[in-house]
Design a protein around this motif. Structure first.
Motif, PDB file in Angstrom:
ATOM      1  N   TYR A 140      -7.391  47.057  42.090  1.00 19.88           N
ATOM      2  CA  TYR A 140      -6.162  46.493  42.663  1.00 19.88           C
ATOM      3  C   TYR A 140      -5.474  47.451  43.634  1.00 19.88           C
ATOM      4  CZ  TYR A 140      -6.805  42.808  39.233  1.00 19.88           C
ATOM      5  OH  TYR A 140      -7.331  41.760  38.508  1.00 19.88           O
ATOM      6  N   CYS A 141      -5.418  48.740  43.293  1.00 20.24           N
ATOM      7  CA  CYS A 141      -4.859  49.702  44.246  1.00 20.24           C
ATOM      8  C   CYS A 141      -5.806  49.894  45.422  1.00 20.24           C
ATOM      9  CB  CYS A 141      -4.592  51.044  43.565  1.00 20.24           C
ATOM     10  SG  CYS A 141      -3.230  51.015  42.394  1.00 20.24           S
ATOM     11  N   GLY A 142      -7.108  49.753  45.159  1.00 23.35           N
ATOM     12  CA  GLY A 142      -8.083  49.832  46.253  1.00 23.35           C
ATOM     13  C   GLY A 142      -7.859  48.734  47.276  1.00 23.35           C
ATOM     14  N   VAL A 145      -4.888  49.664  49.344  1.00 28.91           N
ATOM     15  CA  VAL A 145      -5.215  50.675  50.362  1.00 28.91           C
ATOM     16  C   VAL A 145      -5.821  50.007  51.593  1.00 28.91           C
ATOM     17  CG1 VAL A 145      -6.761  52.586  50.926  1.00 28.91           C
ATOM     18  CG2 VAL A 145      -5.520  52.596  48.761  1.00 28.91           C
ATOM     19  N   VAL A 146      -6.789  49.125  51.378  1.00 32.44           N
ATOM     20  CA  VAL A 146      -7.444  48.442  52.498  1.00 32.44           C
ATOM     21  C   VAL A 146      -6.435  47.636  53.310  1.00 32.44           C
ATOM     22  CG1 VAL A 146      -9.098  46.639  53.125  1.00 32.44           C
ATOM     23  CG2 VAL A 146      -9.707  48.346  51.397  1.00 32.44           C
ATOM     24  N   LEU A 147      -5.606  46.871  52.630  1.00 28.77           N
ATOM     25  CA  LEU A 147      -4.626  46.045  53.334  1.00 28.77           C
ATOM     26  C   LEU A 147      -3.606  46.902  54.076  1.00 28.77           C
ATOM     27  CD1 LEU A 147      -4.008  43.256  50.647  1.00 28.77           C
ATOM     28  CD2 LEU A 147      -5.425  43.130  52.707  1.00 28.77           C
ATOM     29  N   THR A 148      -3.196  48.009  53.456  1.00 24.99           N
ATOM     30  CA  THR A 148      -2.223  48.891  54.105  1.00 24.99           C
ATOM     31  C   THR A 148      -2.787  49.515  55.374  1.00 24.99           C
ATOM     32  OG1 THR A 148      -1.197  49.415  51.974  1.00 24.99           O
ATOM     33  CG2 THR A 148      -0.755  50.918  53.795  1.00 24.99           C
ATOM     34  N   VAL A 149      -4.070  49.882  55.334  1.00 23.64           N
ATOM     35  CA  VAL A 149      -4.717  50.457  56.520  1.00 23.64           C
ATOM     36  C   VAL A 149      -4.631  49.501  57.705  1.00 23.64           C
ATOM     37  CG1 VAL A 149      -6.966  51.082  57.502  1.00 23.64           C
ATOM     38  CG2 VAL A 149      -6.278  52.003  55.283  1.00 23.64           C
ATOM     39  N   HIS A 150      -4.734  48.211  57.421  1.00 20.85           N
ATOM     40  CA  HIS A 150      -4.761  47.221  58.505  1.00 20.85           C
ATOM     41  C   HIS A 150      -3.406  46.577  58.788  1.00 20.85           C
ATOM     42  CE1 HIS A 150      -9.119  47.239  59.123  1.00 20.85           C
ATOM     43  NE2 HIS A 150      -9.207  47.476  57.834  1.00 20.85           N
ATOM     44  N   THR A 151      -2.393  46.875  57.979  1.00 22.18           N
ATOM     45  CA  THR A 151      -1.054  46.332  58.248  1.00 22.18           C
ATOM     46  C   THR A 151      -0.011  47.452  58.216  1.00 22.18           C
ATOM     47  OG1 THR A 151      -0.604  45.860  55.899  1.00 22.18           O
ATOM     48  CG2 THR A 151      -1.672  44.124  57.181  1.00 22.18           C
ATOM     49  N   ARG A 153       1.745  48.868  60.271  1.00 23.23           N
ATOM     50  CA  ARG A 153       2.946  48.734  61.105  1.00 23.23           C
ATOM     51  C   ARG A 153       3.994  47.813  60.490  1.00 23.23           C
ATOM     52  NH1 ARG A 153       0.118  47.868  67.080  1.00 23.23           N
ATOM     53  NH2 ARG A 153      -0.951  49.906  67.169  1.00 23.23           N
ATOM     54  N   TYR A 154       3.632  47.126  59.423  1.00 23.24           N
ATOM     55  CA  TYR A 154       4.532  46.148  58.808  1.00 23.24           C
ATOM     56  C   TYR A 154       4.968  46.652  57.431  1.00 23.24           C
ATOM     57  CZ  TYR A 154       2.404  43.325  62.463  1.00 23.24           C
ATOM     58  OH  TYR A 154       1.938  42.860  63.677  1.00 23.24           O
ATOM     59  N   LYS A 155       6.144  47.274  57.396  1.00 20.09           N
ATOM     60  CA  LYS A 155       6.611  47.936  56.182  1.00 20.09           C
ATOM     61  C   LYS A 155       6.768  46.963  55.016  1.00 20.09           C
ATOM     62  CE  LYS A 155       9.363  51.308  56.722  1.00 20.09           C
ATOM     63  NZ  LYS A 155      10.552  52.172  57.018  1.00 20.09           N
ATOM     64  N   ILE A 156       7.278  45.780  55.279  1.00 13.05           N
ATOM     65  CA  ILE A 156       7.488  44.808  54.199  1.00 13.05           C
ATOM     66  C   ILE A 156       6.169  44.427  53.540  1.00 13.05           C
ATOM     67  CG2 ILE A 156       8.256  42.457  53.653  1.00 13.05           C
ATOM     68  CD1 ILE A 156      10.390  42.736  55.763  1.00 13.05           C
ATOM     69  N   LEU A 157       5.141  44.185  54.351  1.00 15.17           N
ATOM     70  CA  LEU A 157       3.839  43.839  53.810  1.00 15.17           C
ATOM     71  C   LEU A 157       3.261  45.001  52.995  1.00 15.17           C
ATOM     72  CD1 LEU A 157       2.047  41.909  56.697  1.00 15.17           C
ATOM     73  CD2 LEU A 157       2.879  40.992  54.526  1.00 15.17           C
ATOM     74  N   TRP A 162       1.656  47.232  47.606  1.00 16.35           N
ATOM     75  CA  TRP A 162       1.703  48.271  46.584  1.00 16.35           C
ATOM     76  C   TRP A 162       2.489  47.866  45.346  1.00 16.35           C
ATOM     77  CZ3 TRP A 162      -1.577  51.961  46.003  1.00 16.35           C
ATOM     78  CH2 TRP A 162      -2.332  52.359  47.106  1.00 16.35           C
ATOM     79  N   VAL A 163       3.449  46.987  45.512  1.00 13.83           N
ATOM     80  CA  VAL A 163       4.135  46.452  44.319  1.00 13.83           C
ATOM     81  C   VAL A 163       3.127  45.710  43.443  1.00 13.83           C
ATOM     82  CG1 VAL A 163       5.772  44.713  43.523  1.00 13.83           C
ATOM     83  CG2 VAL A 163       6.447  46.329  45.299  1.00 13.83           C
ATOM     84  N   VAL A 164       2.282  44.902  44.079  1.00 13.42           N
ATOM     85  CA  VAL A 164       1.248  44.160  43.345  1.00 13.42           C
ATOM     86  C   VAL A 164       0.134  45.096  42.896  1.00 13.42           C
ATOM     87  CG1 VAL A 164      -0.475  42.319  43.497  1.00 13.42           C
ATOM     88  CG2 VAL A 164       1.763  42.018  44.574  1.00 13.42           C
TER      89      VAL A 164
END
Length: 221
Positions: A140-142, A145-151, A153-157, A162-164
């Protein structure tokens, strides 16, 4: 690649085995371990039918078939979405490496399950570390990480990912203790194990390639 992946993972394996042996061979009769058992006793004493049902569902989110199937499906999705294998291999490596270290450590640790009623069938592996917790973190944290790498620029996302991504493993760790399957120290080390495996895989397959690509662009200008 050996330096980036095998060396740190081997170091983590040795540390995990060492901590497991320390708990079972040296600290077993100490107040520290007694307090560890006390957490399970308190949780077992406060059980209700409602929370037993809820923790059953949450705990199942890190069952082996769920993690294996989810990793395989997302490996395909990531490959199609990002047009490269980095993200797919990253997630597979994080999940596989924590599982390998977990299984190796249980052979040496051989820690007994908490001395309370177990709400799940006890697997043949020992209590230390918590494989459910380490697998949940890696998976789940993995994904986070993947989603954060690609988003990025969007702090809310990023906050949402990471909350999830952290919330589910924390819920699973609590559920495993509530259901009498692991001690606090088991899930704590399982959490750390999952995070280390993510960090190692991300450094080798996600972050370093991006840094090297940026260096090439700078040099070519």
């Amino acid at each position: 690649m050996t330096r980036l992946i095998l060396v740190p993972l081997a170091t983590m394996a040795v540390l995990t085995i060492g901590v497991g042996l320390l708990i079972t061979k040296v600290l077993q009769t100490t107040t520290l371990i007694a307090n560890d058992e006390g957490v399970n006793a308190q949780l077992a004493g406060d059980r209700t039918a409602y929370w037993s049902s809820i923790t059953d569902v949450i705990s199942s989110m890190s069952d082996t078939p769920v993690i294996i199937t989810g990793t395989a499906l997302l490996a395909v999705v990531f490959r199609l979405a990002f047009k490269r294998w980095n993200e797919s291999i990253f997630l597979a490596l994080a999940v596989f490496s924590q599982s390998a270290i977990f299984l190796l450590a249980t052979v040496f640790a051989e820690r007994k399950r908490p001395a309370v009623e177990h709400l799940d069938p006890a697997p043949p592996t020992s209590s230390f570390p918590s494989g459910h917790t380490s697998a949940a973190v890696a998976f789940y944290c993995g994904i986070a990480v993947v989603l954060t790498v690609h988003t990025h620029r969007y702090k809310i996302l990023n906050v949402l990912w990471w909350v999830v991504g952290l919330g589910i493993p924390l819920g699973i760790a609590y559920s495993r203790m509530y259901r009498g399957m692991h001690h606090l120290s088991d899930v704590s080390w399982g959490f750390l194990l999952g995070l280390v495996c993510i960090a190692v895989a991300a450094n080798a397959l996600l972050f370093r390639p991006v840094i090297e690509e940026k260096k090439k662009k700078v040099l070519s200008v």
